[in-house]
Scaffold this active site. Structure first.
Site, PDB file in Angstrom:
ATOM      1  N   GLY A   1     -41.869  53.732 -35.916  1.00 14.76           N
ATOM      2  CA  GLY A   1     -42.351  54.417 -37.113  1.00 14.76           C
ATOM      3  C   GLY A   1     -43.039  55.710 -36.747  1.00 14.76           C
ATOM      4  O   GLY A   1     -43.842  55.751 -35.812  1.00 14.76           O
TER       5      GLY A   1
ATOM      6  N   GLU B   1     -34.177  53.301 -46.078  1.00 13.04           N
ATOM      7  CA  GLU B   1     -34.047  54.659 -45.547  1.00 13.04           C
ATOM      8  C   GLU B   1     -32.704  55.334 -45.831  1.00 13.04           C
ATOM      9  O   GLU B   1     -32.613  56.552 -45.761  1.00 13.04           O
ATOM     10  CB  GLU B   1     -34.281  54.642 -44.030  1.00 13.04           C
ATOM     11  CG  GLU B   1     -35.640  54.108 -43.613  1.00 13.04           C
ATOM     12  CD  GLU B   1     -36.805  54.957 -44.086  1.00 13.04           C
ATOM     13  OE1 GLU B   1     -36.640  56.185 -44.249  1.00 13.04           O
ATOM     14  OE2 GLU B   1     -37.886  54.398 -44.307  1.00 13.04           O
TER      15      GLU B   1
ATOM     16  N   GLY C   1     -43.731  58.083 -39.620  1.00 10.98           N
ATOM     17  CA  GLY C   1     -44.262  58.583 -40.898  1.00 10.98           C
ATOM     18  C   GLY C   1     -44.763  57.408 -41.715  1.00 10.98           C
ATOM     19  O   GLY C   1     -45.645  56.668 -41.272  1.00 10.98           O
TER      20      GLY C   1
END
Length: 174
Positions: free
Chosen positions: A9, A85, A11
């Site tokens: 990760g 995503e 963000g």
């Protein structure tokens, strides 16, 4: 590289992973850097007024968080992340080597920006980036709050991203 399933990760996954994990630690990814380079048309913007969010763009390195996933949950979490995503296909899911804070080397699952996608902003001037962040609001909230939360959580982890901090300061300036 170990045989575990790791997610990287950089963000919003840092502060809102949305999945269970067995371990988390800071990690470094080489060959990619954190950049405000994705036009958000859903979560943090709209088609008419896009926002600007993070992507992993080519070059440099990025410090973020690696999450170790329990073996029995790896496929379900991989599918969850893909669904989260890849709505507009602006990222490329891939595995890449990570160095964890304790020196271990693992393979991490992550999403990199697709430079050939219409939502890839390319280089922006600071004024262009500020305008997109100020206008961006969508089903996930505002771009300003996304940026502020990312900066805050990176700093809590001891990760100083000076470019993001400067950008937030500009966004918040009158």
């Amino acid at each position: 590289m170990d045989g575990n399933f790791w997610v990287f990760g950089y963000g919003s996954l840092i502060w809102r992973p949305g999945f269970e994990f067995e371990e988390s630690t800071t990690a470094t990814l080489h060959g990619w850097h954190r950049a405000m380079c994705i036009l958000s048309t859903l979560y943090r913007g709209s088609a008419r007024e896009p926002g600007l969010v993070l992507g992993l763009d080519r070059g440099g390195s990025c410090r973020g968080v690696a999450f170790r996933i329990a073996a029995g949950k790896a496929e379900a979490i991989r599918q969850y992340l893909y669904d989260r995503e890849m709505i507009t296909q602006v990222y490329t899911p891939r595995f890449a080597p990570l160095r964890l804070a304790d020196g271990r080397r693992v393979s991490g699952y992550l999403f990199t920006a697709r430079r050939d996608h219409v939502q890839y902003s390319g280089p922006l001037s600071p004024d262009q980036a500020v305008a997109l962040i100020r206008q961006g609001a969508g089903s996930g909230g505002t771009c300003r709050d996304y940026l502020a939360s990312t900066v805050e959580h990176l700093e809590r982890l001891g990760i100083r991203d000076a470019a993001l901090a400067r950008l937030l300061h500009r966004v918040d300036a009158p």
